[in-house]
Scaffold this motif. Structure first.
Motif, short mmCIF file in Angstrom:
data_model
loop_
_atom_site.label_atom_id
_atom_site.label_comp_id
_atom_site.label_asym_id
_atom_site.label_seq_id
_atom_site.Cartn_x
_atom_site.Cartn_y
_atom_site.Cartn_z
N VAL A 1 32.04 36.36 40.75
CA VAL A 1 32.79 36.25 39.50
C VAL A 1 33.68 35.01 39.55
CG1 VAL A 1 32.74 38.74 39.04
CG2 VAL A 1 34.64 37.77 40.31
N ARG A 2 34.26 34.66 38.41
CA ARG A 2 35.18 33.53 38.37
C ARG A 2 36.38 33.81 39.26
NH1 ARG A 2 34.64 34.77 33.12
NH2 ARG A 2 36.88 35.10 32.93
N PRO A 3 36.98 32.78 39.84
CA PRO A 3 38.09 33.00 40.77
C PRO A 3 39.26 33.77 40.18
CG PRO A 3 37.27 30.78 41.02
CD PRO A 3 36.55 31.37 39.84
N ALA A 4 39.67 33.47 38.96
CA ALA A 4 40.80 34.19 38.36
C ALA A 4 40.45 35.66 38.16
CB ALA A 4 41.20 33.55 37.04
N LEU A 5 39.23 35.93 37.72
CA LEU A 5 38.80 37.31 37.54
C LEU A 5 38.69 38.03 38.88
CD1 LEU A 5 37.84 39.53 35.63
CD2 LEU A 5 35.53 38.59 35.84
N ALA A 6 38.29 37.33 39.91
CA ALA A 6 38.19 37.94 41.25
C ALA A 6 39.56 38.40 41.72
CB ALA A 6 37.60 36.94 42.24
N LEU A 7 40.59 37.61 41.48
CA LEU A 7 41.94 37.99 41.91
C LEU A 7 42.45 39.19 41.11
CD1 LEU A 7 43.50 34.44 42.35
CD2 LEU A 7 42.62 35.96 44.12
N VAL A 8 42.21 39.20 39.82
CA VAL A 8 42.63 40.33 38.98
C VAL A 8 41.89 41.60 39.38
CG1 VAL A 8 42.66 41.23 36.62
CG2 VAL A 8 43.36 38.87 37.06
N LEU A 9 40.58 41.48 39.60
CA LEU A 9 39.80 42.66 40.01
C LEU A 9 40.23 43.17 41.37
CD1 LEU A 9 36.20 41.71 38.81
CD2 LEU A 9 37.68 43.49 37.90
N ALA A 10 40.51 42.26 42.30
CA ALA A 10 40.96 42.69 43.63
C ALA A 10 42.28 43.45 43.53
CB ALA A 10 41.11 41.48 44.55
N PHE A 11 43.20 42.96 42.71
CA PHE A 11 44.47 43.66 42.54
C PHE A 11 44.26 45.02 41.89
CE2 PHE A 11 48.59 44.55 40.57
CZ PHE A 11 49.44 44.30 41.63
N GLY A 12 43.39 45.08 40.88
CA GLY A 12 43.10 46.36 40.22
C GLY A 12 42.42 47.36 41.14
N VAL A 13 41.48 46.90 41.93
CA VAL A 13 40.82 47.78 42.89
C VAL A 13 41.83 48.28 43.91
CG1 VAL A 13 39.12 47.82 44.77
CG2 VAL A 13 38.51 46.84 42.57
N GLY A 14 42.73 47.40 44.33
CA GLY A 14 43.78 47.81 45.27
C GLY A 14 44.72 48.85 44.68
N LEU A 15 45.08 48.70 43.41
CA LEU A 15 45.91 49.71 42.75
C LEU A 15 45.18 51.05 42.68
CD1 LEU A 15 47.68 47.88 39.78
CD2 LEU A 15 48.71 48.82 41.84
N PHE A 16 43.88 50.99 42.36
CA PHE A 16 43.09 52.22 42.33
C PHE A 16 43.05 52.86 43.71
CE2 PHE A 16 39.11 54.55 42.70
CZ PHE A 16 39.20 55.41 41.61
N ALA A 17 42.85 52.05 44.75
CA ALA A 17 42.83 52.57 46.12
C ALA A 17 44.18 53.18 46.49
CB ALA A 17 42.45 51.47 47.10
N ASP A 18 45.26 52.56 46.06
CA ASP A 18 46.59 53.12 46.32
C ASP A 18 46.77 54.46 45.62
OD1 ASP A 18 47.57 51.11 47.98
OD2 ASP A 18 48.27 49.90 46.28
N LEU A 19 46.29 54.56 44.39
CA LEU A 19 46.44 55.81 43.64
C LEU A 19 45.63 56.94 44.23
CD1 LEU A 19 46.45 54.45 39.98
CD2 LEU A 19 48.37 55.51 41.21
N VAL A 20 44.37 56.67 44.59
CA VAL A 20 43.54 57.76 45.13
C VAL A 20 43.89 58.05 46.58
CG1 VAL A 20 41.64 57.34 43.54
CG2 VAL A 20 41.60 56.27 45.78
N GLY A 21 44.47 57.07 47.29
CA GLY A 21 44.82 57.27 48.69
C GLY A 21 46.15 57.96 48.89
N GLY A 22 46.96 58.02 47.86
CA GLY A 22 48.24 58.70 47.96
C GLY A 22 49.29 57.94 48.74
#
Length: 160
Positions: free
Chosen positions: A42-63
């Motif tokens: 993906v485009r670099p800016a989108l990659a950074l946004v997606l990585a942050f979003g995936v990390g937030l999701f991982a934080d939420l499901v990981g508790g």
């Protein structure tokens, strides 16, 4: 649409192995591997946004603390983008060096958040066992996961 399918597969694998492995053993970091597979496609800016979003999701499901994995995966994606311009991601050693650097960047980001929030109730060396165990299992799972991701997503168009 293929990225959504890979994301759902990642959710399944992360949940399954987290439940199957013993309590003292950290499962492979499939969130990191997902970001590593998606970032060059993906485009670099989108990659950074997606990585942050995936990390937030991982934080939420990981508790855990909200933002630890988000910043960690953001740093990993940034490292992948930077290292891909210096190294050759199409070669096996270049790809391994990029993944190793990105994994170290992920933990740098996590420890940065831990330091800023003052969450060091124990020393950073106390995490060494968990980090090394996770790193070993992630390194063992990486070739299989990334080959599966390549089959689902297709070849990487660009490396940043």
């Amino acid at each position: 649409m293929a990225a959504v399918g890979l994301f759902l597969l990642t959710v399944f694998l992360a949940s399954l192995l987290a439940g199957l492995l013993p309590d003292g053993l950290s499962p492979p970091d499939f969130w990191f591997l997902f970001v590593a597979a998606l970032t060059p496609r993906v485009r670099p800016a989108l990659a950074l946004v997606l990585a942050f979003g995936v990390g937030l999701f991982a934080d939420l499901v990981g508790g855990g603390y909200l933002g630890l994995m988000a910043v960690g995966l953001l740093m990993a994606a940034y490292a992948i983008l930077g290292l891909s311009t210096w190294l050759h991601p199409e070669e096996i050693l270049g790809r391994a060096a990029i993944l190793a650097g990105a994994y170290l960047a992920k933990w740098f980001g996590v420890f940065l958040v831990v330091y800023v929030l003052g969450l060091f109730l124990v020393g950073p060396l106390d995490f060494a066992g968990a980090i090394l165990g996770e790193a070993l299992l992630t390194a063992l799972a990486a070739p299989f996961y990334l080959r599966l991701a390549e089959a689902i997503l297709g070849d990487a168009d660009h490396a940043g």
